[in-house]
Structure formats: C-alpha cells, structure tokens
Design a protein around this motif. Structure first.
Motif, PDB file in Angstrom:
ATOM      1  N   PHE A 250       0.848  -1.197   0.000  1.00 20.86           N
ATOM      2  CA  PHE A 250       0.000   0.000   0.000  1.00 20.86           C
ATOM      3  C   PHE A 250       0.886   1.251   0.000  1.00 20.86           C
ATOM      4  N   LYS A 251       1.876   1.256   0.866  1.00 17.30           N
ATOM      5  CA  LYS A 251       2.793   2.400   0.941  1.00 17.30           C
ATOM      6  C   LYS A 251       3.554   2.589  -0.370  1.00 17.30           C
ATOM      7  N   GLN A 252       3.939   1.474  -0.981  1.00 17.15           N
ATOM      8  CA  GLN A 252       4.680   1.549  -2.246  1.00 17.15           C
ATOM      9  C   GLN A 252       3.818   2.146  -3.354  1.00 17.15           C
ATOM     10  N   ALA A 253       2.516   1.893  -3.298  1.00 18.48           N
ATOM     11  CA  ALA A 253       1.603   2.483  -4.287  1.00 18.48           C
ATOM     12  C   ALA A 253       1.653   4.009  -4.217  1.00 18.48           C
ATOM     13  N   TYR A 254       1.816   4.546  -3.027  1.00 17.25           N
ATOM     14  CA  TYR A 254       1.958   5.996  -2.854  1.00 17.25           C
ATOM     15  C   TYR A 254       3.282   6.482  -3.455  1.00 17.25           C
ATOM     16  N   ILE A 255       4.344   5.765  -3.144  1.00 19.01           N
ATOM     17  CA  ILE A 255       5.671   6.174  -3.609  1.00 19.01           C
ATOM     18  C   ILE A 255       5.758   6.102  -5.138  1.00 19.01           C
ATOM     19  N   ASP A 256       5.090   5.123  -5.728  1.00 20.35           N
ATOM     20  CA  ASP A 256       5.142   4.918  -7.179  1.00 20.35           C
ATOM     21  C   ASP A 256       4.183   5.823  -7.950  1.00 20.35           C
ATOM     22  N   ALA A 257       3.198   6.402  -7.270  1.00 23.63           N
ATOM     23  CA  ALA A 257       2.132   7.137  -7.960  1.00 23.63           C
ATOM     24  C   ALA A 257       2.666   8.363  -8.707  1.00 23.63           C
ATOM     25  N   LYS A 258       2.175   8.540  -9.913  1.00 20.59           N
ATOM     26  CA  LYS A 258       2.468   9.736 -10.706  1.00 20.59           C
ATOM     27  C   LYS A 258       1.223  10.617 -10.705  1.00 20.59           C
ATOM     28  N   GLU A 259       1.393  11.870 -11.082  1.00 20.13           N
ATOM     29  CA  GLU A 259       0.280  12.814 -11.034  1.00 20.13           C
ATOM     30  C   GLU A 259      -0.913  12.320 -11.859  1.00 20.13           C
ATOM     31  N   GLU A 260      -0.626  11.713 -13.010  1.00 14.63           N
ATOM     32  CA  GLU A 260      -1.706  11.261 -13.886  1.00 14.63           C
ATOM     33  C   GLU A 260      -2.388   9.989 -13.374  1.00 14.63           C
ATOM     34  N   ASP A 261      -1.840   9.373 -12.335  1.00 16.58           N
ATOM     35  CA  ASP A 261      -2.441   8.158 -11.775  1.00 16.58           C
ATOM     36  C   ASP A 261      -3.601   8.456 -10.830  1.00 16.58           C
ATOM     37  N   VAL A 262      -3.738   9.709 -10.428  1.00 16.60           N
ATOM     38  CA  VAL A 262      -4.779  10.064  -9.460  1.00 16.60           C
ATOM     39  C   VAL A 262      -6.100  10.287 -10.199  1.00 16.60           C
ATOM     40  N   MET A 263      -7.155   9.642  -9.709  1.00 19.72           N
ATOM     41  CA  MET A 263      -8.447   9.739 -10.400  1.00 19.72           C
ATOM     42  C   MET A 263      -9.591   9.970  -9.405  1.00 19.72           C
ATOM     43  N   ILE A 264     -10.674  10.514  -9.914  1.00 14.52           N
ATOM     44  CA  ILE A 264     -11.885  10.679  -9.119  1.00 14.52           C
ATOM     45  C   ILE A 264     -12.800   9.501  -9.410  1.00 14.52           C
ATOM     46  N   ILE A 265     -13.267   8.842  -8.361  1.00 15.36           N
ATOM     47  CA  ILE A 265     -14.149   7.690  -8.515  1.00 15.36           C
ATOM     48  C   ILE A 265     -15.515   7.979  -7.904  1.00 15.36           C
ATOM     49  N   LYS A 266     -16.514   7.223  -8.331  1.00 12.44           N
ATOM     50  CA  LYS A 266     -17.831   7.277  -7.710  1.00 12.44           C
ATOM     51  C   LYS A 266     -17.884   6.143  -6.701  1.00 12.44           C
ATOM     52  N   SER A 267     -17.962   6.490  -5.445  1.00 17.49           N
ATOM     53  CA  SER A 267     -17.894   5.485  -4.387  1.00 17.49           C
ATOM     54  C   SER A 267     -19.275   4.952  -4.024  1.00 17.49           C
ATOM     55  N   PRO A 268     -19.355   3.703  -3.563  1.00 13.91           N
ATOM     56  CA  PRO A 268     -20.623   3.172  -3.049  1.00 13.91           C
ATOM     57  C   PRO A 268     -21.190   3.984  -1.881  1.00 13.91           C
ATOM     58  N   VAL A 269     -20.345   4.794  -1.253  1.00 21.13           N
ATOM     59  CA  VAL A 269     -20.806   5.644  -0.150  1.00 21.13           C
ATOM     60  C   VAL A 269     -21.735   6.742  -0.662  1.00 21.13           C
ATOM     61  N   GLY A 270     -21.690   7.003  -1.962  1.00 17.23           N
ATOM     62  CA  GLY A 270     -22.539   8.044  -2.532  1.00 17.23           C
ATOM     63  C   GLY A 270     -21.824   9.362  -2.731  1.00 17.23           C
ATOM     64  N   MET A 271     -20.538   9.381  -2.442  1.00 22.81           N
ATOM     65  CA  MET A 271     -19.730  10.581  -2.626  1.00 22.81           C
ATOM     66  C   MET A 271     -18.630  10.301  -3.643  1.00 22.81           C
ATOM     67  N   PRO A 272     -18.159  11.339  -4.330  1.00 20.19           N
ATOM     68  CA  PRO A 272     -16.954  11.137  -5.137  1.00 20.19           C
ATOM     69  C   PRO A 272     -15.766  10.860  -4.215  1.00 20.19           C
ATOM     70  N   GLY A 273     -14.757  10.212  -4.744  1.00 18.98           N
ATOM     71  CA  GLY A 273     -13.548   9.955  -3.959  1.00 18.98           C
ATOM     72  C   GLY A 273     -12.320  10.110  -4.826  1.00 18.98           C
ATOM     73  N   ARG A 274     -11.183  10.384  -4.201  1.00 12.25           N
ATOM     74  CA  ARG A 274      -9.921  10.501  -4.945  1.00 12.25           C
ATOM     75  C   ARG A 274      -9.055   9.302  -4.602  1.00 12.25           C
ATOM     76  N   ALA A 275      -8.592   8.598  -5.635  1.00 12.14           N
ATOM     77  CA  ALA A 275      -7.842   7.363  -5.432  1.00 12.14           C
ATOM     78  C   ALA A 275      -6.741   7.232  -6.472  1.00 12.14           C
ATOM     79  N   ILE A 276      -5.860   6.265  -6.244  1.00  7.88           N
ATOM     80  CA  ILE A 276      -4.781   5.969  -7.188  1.00  7.88           C
ATOM     81  C   ILE A 276      -5.288   4.922  -8.190  1.00  7.88           C
ATOM     82  N   ARG A 277      -5.216   5.270  -9.462  1.00 12.23           N
ATOM     83  CA  ARG A 277      -5.695   4.385 -10.523  1.00 12.23           C
ATOM     84  C   ARG A 277      -4.943   3.048 -10.492  1.00 12.23           C
ATOM     85  N   ASN A 278      -5.687   1.950 -10.613  1.00 14.50           N
ATOM     86  CA  ASN A 278      -5.058   0.631 -10.736  1.00 14.50           C
ATOM     87  C   ASN A 278      -5.985  -0.294 -11.513  1.00 14.50           C
ATOM     88  N   THR A 279      -5.574  -1.544 -11.709  1.00 16.28           N
ATOM     89  CA  THR A 279      -6.363  -2.470 -12.532  1.00 16.28           C
ATOM     90  C   THR A 279      -7.724  -2.772 -11.908  1.00 16.28           C
TER      91      THR A 279
END
Length: 357
Positions: A250-279
């Motif tokens: 999990f920590k390595q995902a932060y270290i490896d993340a590039k600016e373009e990897d950050v995305m806005i998702i629609k969460s089941p909570v009903g709010m948008p969320g910001r996360a690191i793009r992955n498969t």
C-alpha cells in the motif's frame, strides 16, 4: 514563522497538525501513537477497525466496536501523554454505538464527517471528549453550529474543513471537482471563519478551524495559518511512514504514484472519492463487478443491488497489500511522495520548513 500550538478545549497540541483518519486500517494505533508522541494529534480510523478479529465475519458490528476499543487502549499505552482522536464516519450504520464506545474509553477527540453529525453532542454529554465535525463549506459549518446551538446548546470544539484536494471521500460534486480553483482551501477556511463568527460571539469562545486537503509542506501549513486556520489536517504524507498501519505494498503504491495516476471515482458511499488508478478500479468502472459480494449493510447510503463493489472489502484488501482486489485512496499531491520515513522525521521536517516561512 513561530509555530503556534493547536488548542481544542482543554487539549493543547504543541505541533498544529492533526493526522487524518484513514480507513480501512491505514491509521490505527501504531500511526496514531507515533504522531501523538511527536506532539501532534494522532487519529485512529473508525472505519472497520475490527477487520483483523476472528469474529469479524460473524458479527461485524461487535468486532468493529471491539477493534476500536483495542486500538484506543493500545494507542494510550504507546503514547500515554499524547492526544489521541478517532475519526468516525456519520454514514456508518452503527455510528452511535461506535461514538459511545470511544467516549467510554475517554478518547480525547472525535472527528466526524461523511454526513451531518447532528446527534453528536448528546452522545458525548457529560464527558471530556471533544467533538469536531468535518465540513466542506461555510454553509455546512453554519448549519451544524445552528442545529447544535438550538438543540443542544453546544458548539463544535473544533471544525475541520476539507478542501477538494483531499484523498478519500470528498464533500464536493464531480462538477465542483472540475472547478477546483473555485474552492481553494484558503478560501474555504475564510468562508468557514466568517460563517461561525456569530456563534463564537454568542458563546464568547473561539472555535479552532483545522484545514485539510492537499496540505503537503511547511509552506502549505504557513499559508493556511496565515489565512486564519488554527492548525492543519494531513493524511497522505503519513501513509509513507514506517509506523503507518498499512501494508508495504500500500505504501509503495503511494511512492510509485504519478500525477496522472490520481483519479476521481464514484464510491458506493454516494460521494466522489480521490484514489490511485489501478487495474481493480479500471475493471469495476468498466462494469466488471466482482463476484461473491456479501453485503452486511455497513453504510447507510450504499445500495447492494446497484453498487459496483463492496468498498469495505476493497479497502481491506488494499490494506493487506492485495491491490488486485482493492485500491488506495490518496490526496491530490500523492505524486510528490517519494520515500518512506519515520513519523518523527516527517514532523521535524515539516516544523523546520514552517519555521523558515
């Protein structure tokens, strides 16, 4: 700049930083205690804190109460002189029970977001626990103060205002997130300060405002303090620390993340969320719904028939390092994180940087 103390009622933090609550299992007792031992406010996430317990699959609600109690007690043992808080989402179905458990354990502060915690004052009545709602606008801050004043004759002991650059669930619409420059954190701080002024005057006391979302270095902290904030909330930077409760993957995902990897998702909570793009995220947002979802109705807004995935399962998988079956929430500046360090090293670096401003 002279480093100010952060005062929340009778509590005084020598370092004006609140470590944000990160779930599932990213900020538990190890991280919270390490932060508290450095003079800042350490925060345990109240989202599924019992996920490692044996009875979690049989009685999730009880396991989460037991997990919360365990981590509060452990943080106290590790940081007996430190300030320890918990972050409990208003959106969880057992919000009241989790708050009551934290109060019984004499937690110092409860931070509550992801909804309007209108009943919170009555849940902490006759205790020393301080309460701080998390808001995204002056309008919401005003609404909470008005309701708490009218129904409970109580004001927030502090208010956290989270801007649109925060990680995790965001109190902004997708459209607003596309106009991020219209919602700068400095502007939001000033908006909240203006909104709460009448209540501060009525009760003749200051409500400290804590600013979070995209806070990365000493210059960011200085700018927010100058805008009128009493302190800042930081989350993303604490993930890349040795003491963080997340897995190495999990920590390595932060270290490896590039600016373009950050995305806005629609969460089941009903709010948008910001996360690191992955498969995993790419698959579920192509409607490749994971099989075998077992919903136990943990979130008020979540509709199992419509949700693309179980967010609790996805976040637990990510915490354990199985990012093929989960994902990592992160703030907008995660791409600047480039190495692991200790909590002490991070806070010392931030405070030295702040002094130079």
């Amino acid at each position: 700049m002279i480093i100010p103390e952060l005062k929340i009622g009778h509590l005084t933090a020598k370092v004006p930083i609140v470590q944000g609550g990160m779930g599932v299992g990213i900020s538990l007792s190890s991280l919270a205690a390490a932060v508290a031992n450095c003079g800042a406010i350490g925060v345990i996430s109240g989202i599924e804190p019992g996920f490692t317990l044996e009875h979690y699959s049989k009685n999730k609600f009880q396991a989460n109460i037991d997990g919360l109690i365990h981590h509060i007690r452990r943080a106290r043992e590790l940081a007996p002189q430190g300030i320890i808080g918990v972050n409990i989402m208003t959106a969880i179905n057992n919000f009241d029970d989790m708050v009551k458990a934290a109060v019984k354990e004499k937690i110092d502060v409860i931070f509550a977001g992801a909804g309007l915690p209108m009943k919170l004052p009555e849940l902490v009545k006759d205790s020393m626990t301080k309460i701080a709602p998390i808001v995204s606008s002056g309008k919401v801050a005003q609404l909470i103060c008005k309701q708490w004043d009218r129904k409970h004759s109580y004001l927030p002991d502090a208010i956290v205002v989270e801007g649109p650059e925060a990680g995790g669930h965001l109190g902004f619409s997708v459209e607003e997130l596309e106009r991020i420059e219209d919602f700068s954190l400095k502007r939001l701080v000033q908006e909240v300060l203006e909104a709460i002024k009448p209540f501060e005057e009525k009760y003749d006391r200051k409500i400290p405002v804590i600013a979070g979302g995209g806070v990365y270095d000493g210059a960011d902290i200085a700018a927010l303090l100058e805008a009128g904030a009493s302190g800042v909330q930081m989350s993303t930077r604490f993930v890349a620390t040795y003491e963080c409760d997340a897995s190495p993957e999990f920590k390595q995902a932060y270290i490896d993340a590039k600016e373009e990897d950050v995305m806005i998702i629609k969460s089941p909570v009903g709010m948008p969320g910001r996360a690191i793009r992955n498969t995993f995220l790419e698959k579920v947002y192509k409607n490749e719904k994971p099989k075998g979802i077992k919903c136990i109705n943990c979130l008020k807004p979540c509709n199992p028939a419509e949700t693309l995935y179980c967010i609790a399962d996805a976040l637990i998988n990510a915490q354990k390092g199985n990012l093929d079956m989960g994902f990592a929430f992160a703030g907008a500046k995660v791409h600047r994180v480039d190495r692991l360090m200790s909590v002490k090293e991070l806070i010392n670096e931030l405070m030295e940087d702040l002094k130079k401003q």
